[in-house]
Structures are given as C-alpha cells and as structure tokens.
Design an enzyme around this catalytic site. Structure first.
Site, short mmCIF file in Angstrom:
data_model
loop_
_atom_site.label_atom_id
_atom_site.label_comp_id
_atom_site.label_asym_id
_atom_site.label_seq_id
_atom_site.Cartn_x
_atom_site.Cartn_y
_atom_site.Cartn_z
CG HIS A 1 -3.46 -0.77 -6.78
ND1 HIS A 1 -3.85 -0.20 -5.52
CD2 HIS A 1 -3.27 -2.09 -6.53
CE1 HIS A 1 -3.90 -1.45 -4.63
NE2 HIS A 1 -3.60 -2.26 -5.04
CD GLU B 1 -3.20 3.31 -4.97
OE1 GLU B 1 -1.99 2.89 -5.08
OE2 GLU B 1 -4.18 2.19 -5.21
NE ARG C 1 -4.10 -1.73 0.29
CZ ARG C 1 -4.35 -2.56 -0.62
NH1 ARG C 1 -3.56 -2.84 -1.43
NH2 ARG C 1 -5.39 -3.44 -0.71
P1 NAP Z 1 -0.47 -11.63 4.82
O1 NAP Z 1 -0.48 -13.19 4.41
O2 NAP Z 1 -1.30 -11.48 5.95
O3 NAP Z 1 1.11 -11.18 4.87
C1 NAP Z 1 1.19 -9.90 5.54
C2 NAP Z 1 2.66 -9.95 6.18
O4 NAP Z 1 2.95 -8.63 6.70
C3 NAP Z 1 2.82 -10.98 7.31
O5 NAP Z 1 3.97 -11.67 7.19
C4 NAP Z 1 2.88 -10.17 8.39
O6 NAP Z 1 3.68 -10.81 9.48
C5 NAP Z 1 3.49 -8.74 7.95
N1 NAP Z 1 3.04 -7.63 8.81
C6 NAP Z 1 2.04 -7.11 9.13
N2 NAP Z 1 1.80 -5.84 9.85
C7 NAP Z 1 3.22 -5.90 10.03
C8 NAP Z 1 3.89 -4.89 10.47
N3 NAP Z 1 3.44 -3.68 11.11
N4 NAP Z 1 5.26 -4.69 10.37
C9 NAP Z 1 6.13 -5.77 9.72
N5 NAP Z 1 5.38 -6.83 9.18
C10 NAP Z 1 4.00 -6.65 9.33
O7 NAP Z 1 -0.98 -10.75 3.58
P2 NAP Z 1 -0.75 -11.04 1.97
O8 NAP Z 1 -2.07 -12.00 1.49
O9 NAP Z 1 0.52 -11.46 1.67
O10 NAP Z 1 -0.92 -9.62 1.45
C11 NAP Z 1 -0.20 -8.45 2.05
C12 NAP Z 1 -0.72 -7.29 1.52
O11 NAP Z 1 -0.40 -6.89 0.04
C13 NAP Z 1 -2.18 -6.93 1.35
O12 NAP Z 1 -2.76 -6.59 2.83
C14 NAP Z 1 -2.32 -5.71 0.62
O13 NAP Z 1 -2.07 -4.55 1.23
C15 NAP Z 1 -1.37 -6.08 -0.42
N6 NAP Z 1 -1.62 -6.46 -1.77
C16 NAP Z 1 -1.48 -5.42 -2.72
C17 NAP Z 1 -1.99 -5.75 -4.27
C18 NAP Z 1 -1.55 -4.79 -5.13
O14 NAP Z 1 -2.31 -4.87 -6.27
N7 NAP Z 1 -0.31 -4.21 -5.19
C19 NAP Z 1 -2.43 -7.11 -4.26
C20 NAP Z 1 -2.74 -7.87 -3.22
C21 NAP Z 1 -2.35 -7.44 -1.97
P3 NAP Z 1 3.51 -10.34 11.15
O15 NAP Z 1 2.14 -10.33 11.53
O16 NAP Z 1 4.58 -11.15 11.73
O17 NAP Z 1 3.96 -9.03 11.33
C1 8YV Z 2 -6.67 -5.11 -5.86
C2 8YV Z 2 -5.21 -5.23 -3.98
O1 8YV Z 2 -6.54 -4.26 -6.93
O2 8YV Z 2 -5.93 -7.37 -3.24
C3 8YV Z 2 -5.61 -6.32 -2.83
O3 8YV Z 2 -5.08 -6.19 -1.70
O4 8YV Z 2 -4.84 -4.39 -3.57
C4 8YV Z 2 -5.52 -5.64 -5.40
O5 8YV Z 2 -5.70 -7.04 -5.57
C5 8YV Z 2 -7.83 -4.45 -5.17
O6 8YV Z 2 -7.81 -4.84 -3.80
C6 8YV Z 2 -9.20 -4.54 -5.75
O7 8YV Z 2 -10.03 -3.65 -5.30
#
Ligand code: NAP
Ligand code: 8YV
Length: 316
Positions: free
Chosen positions: A277, A259, A230
C-alpha cells in the site's frame, strides 16, 4: 488552546504545525484509548487521522464537542461520514495532490507484470543468467487496451500516464464522463474486451467485491488485473484461485482485503507483483498530503471553513 486527537503517525513537520495551534493528544501513546477518551473526549474539537485508521464509532461517540475530522489520504471509507455529518462534524480529505503518484504506481505495476520485472531481477541475482543463458522473452506492454474501473481524479491521471505506451483507454463507472474514451455500463463486458483492468474506485459498500469471479474470468488467462484502490474492491479468494489455475494471467496489487495481512497463497504466486500500500508513498507526495491535512484543520480553527471537504460534507 483547542484540543486535537491525533490518530496514527505524523511527520515532524506536521506535528510542529499542529502543535502551534492545538494541544495534541496522541492516540498511539495512550495505554487504553477508549478509557482516555471516555474521561477526556469532551475537550476534543478536532481529529487528525488517516485513511487506514479512520475514526472508530466508539471514539466518535466519546467526543461530543467534535467539530472537524481531517483525513490524511483521499480515500475515507474508514470514516462514517454520514454519522459525522448528522452530528455537524465536517470531514476533509486530501484529493488531487496524490493523483500523479498513484498513477505512477498503477503504471509501475502494469509494466512490472508485462515485462516480468521480478522474475528477471531474480534471474540476474541468482546467477541463472550466467549459468543458463538469456532469460525467456516477456510480453510487450505497448498498444494494449486498458479498462479503468473508476475514471475519477486518479483514473484520469493513470490514463494520461499510459498515453506514451499507445494504450487504448476504456472505462467503467456508475456514470458516463465527458471524455473521449469508450464507456462501458457493464463491468464484465468491459473486462471481456480489455487486456488490463485497473481498479481505482473508492472502497466501501458500493464497490465491495465488484471485481468478482465473473469479471475475473472475463478478463481471462491473458488478462492482467491491477489494484491501487482498496482491497475490498476485488474478491480476493476468487482472484487467488483464478491466478493459481490460470483463469487469470497476472495481478499487480498495492492493496489487500485485510492488509497488512496478505494471504500466504498469494505470496507464493509467481504471476503477481505485490506492494505494501505505497500508491502515494513518496516523500514528496506524502508531504503534500500532510500539508493539506494540516491546512484544513488550521483553516477550520480560524474561521470554521475547510479547503477540501469530502463530497458528503461539501455543503456544510
Ligand atoms: P474520485 O475522483 O472520486 O474517483 C472515483 C471514481 O470511481 C469515479 O469515477 C466514480 O464514478 C467511480 N466509482 C465510485 N463508485 C463506483 C461504483 N460503485 N462503481 C463503479 N465506479 C464507481 O476518487 P480518486 O481521488 O480518483 O480516488 C479513488 C480511490 O483511490 C480512493 O477513494 C482510494 O480508495 C484509492 N486510493 C488508493 C491509494 C493507494 O495508495 N493505493 C492512494 C490514493 C487513493 P461514478 O461516481 O460515476 O461511479
Ligand atoms: C494513503 C490512500 O496511503 O489516499 C488514500 O486513499 O490509500 C493512500 O494515499 C493512506 O490514505 C494514508 O493513510
């Protein structure tokens, strides 16, 4: 029929599946959504939304009989899950189905930075190759040390995808994971030791600007910062200043603080690769996310259970 509020867009497939089970009210077609909800919100039991729009607190308050919110996306920082839980509203999201795609996006950004993909593409298009000869050399992305900030589901997918490049993976998160990679309890210390820092934590208060000036400077002039988490995770103003004056080498960014607004100063830089994004933005992955978003709602309507609740709602 049960009534559903749809916040944001949806594919024809999603609308068809939802329409078979719900009367759909599209927020995007309401002249004054708050006025509509104040008058009709009592009838809404389910909400379909996405990670960007979430559900505004005023909208939530206008739906006293709401039972479930299904989020299209794994990140749900735009939804107040504590408030939802306190009201008995279960919140679901779409984990796992997008791990590989977001992993690909992170690697794509890293490789584009290392091999100057945009610069060299422009070199060919502008005719400079023919006029001036071969383009300057780039840096190898092989055998680099990559620090993953947030080794969760997607972080692990990124680590797996980087293996063929001979990458040494290290990571920082709040807790140590059961993996063979080196763990850093201190983010700045990790940034100092790596060539690339890839951010893939959730958004929200606990990660707000954790990549601050100190972390950015520890990554340094030869360092590459990748963000697919994010925009709020990085102090954007500090990052731009560091990229401008060479205290940070390169950045590959899929997400931004405000964004779709991206600061003009960032758009002018040559040492960045910017994406709108699209981390999960392929036809295949968005279809899988849409399917899980709908499956959660249909199952809840059928028997009150859900497939993929957010952790805060796991025991509801
Ligand atoms: P996840 O499996 O919950 O992994 C999140 C990781 O972040 C965990 O290892 C957690 O470990 C760590 N974390 C949480 N809070 C933290 C903190 N304050 N300091 C350091 N580490 C921290 O989540 P995921 O499914 O991999 O997804 C992660 C994130 O990616 C989503 O929440 C979303 O914001 C983002 N995302 C972006 C896109 C995009 O389109 N760009 C798409 C999908 C997801 P600990 O709890 O041990 O800290
Ligand atoms: C999507 C994302 O673009 O899954 C997330 O956390 O940031 C992206 O996969 C978004 O959530 C769709 O609204």
């Amino acid at each position: 029929m049960a009534q559903l509020l749809l916040i944001g867009g949806a594919t024809d497939e999603t609308l068809t599946r939802l329409g078979d089970a719900f009367t759909i009210h599209k927020l995007s077609e309401m002249d004054d959504p708050q006025a509509w909800l104040d008058a009709n919100g009592e009838g809404i039991t389910h909400v379909a939304t996405n990670g960007h729009d979430g559900v505004k607190p005023d909208y939530m308050a206008a739906m006293p009989n709401l039972k479930a919110i299904s989020c299209y996306g794994v990140g749900y920082d735009a939804i107040d899950t504590e408030a939802a839980r306190a009201r008995g509203v279960v919140v679901t999201h779409t984990p796992n189905v997008l791990n590989a795609e977001v992993g690909t996006t992170a690697v794509l950004l890293m490789l584009a930075c290392y091999r100057e993909l945009l610069r060299d593409d422009a070199y060919v298009r502008s005719g400079r190759w023919e006029a001036e000869g071969n383009a300057p050399l780039t840096r190898s992305a092989d055998n680099q040390t990559v620090g993953i900030l947030g080794l969760g589901r997607i972080g692990q997918a990124i680590a797996d995808k980087l293996a063929p490049w001979g990458t040494e993976i290290v990571y920082h998160s709040r807790s140590k994971k059961d993996v063979s990679y080196r763990y850093y309890g201190d983010l700045t210390e990790m940034a100092r030791d790596v060539d690339v820092l890839i951010c893939i934590t959730p958004g929200g208060a606990s990660t707000n600007k954790i990549v601050n000036r100190e972390v950015i400077e520890a990554l340094g002039p030869q360092g590459t910062l990748i963000n697919v988490s994010r925009g709020t995770v990085i102090d954007e103003a500090e990052m731009i200043a560091a990229l401008q004056d060479g205290r940070l080498g390169w950045a590959g960014l899929d997400v931004f603080e405000a964004e779709p607004h991206v600061p003009e100063a960032l758009r002018q830089l040559q040492n960045v690769v910017l994406l709108p994004h699209v981390g999960s933005g392929t036809v295949e992955t968005r279809a899988a996310m849409g399917k899980l978003m709908v499956d959660n709602l249909l199952q809840h309507l059928k028997d009150g259970t859900v497939i993929s609740p957010v952790p805060e709602c796991a025991d509801m």
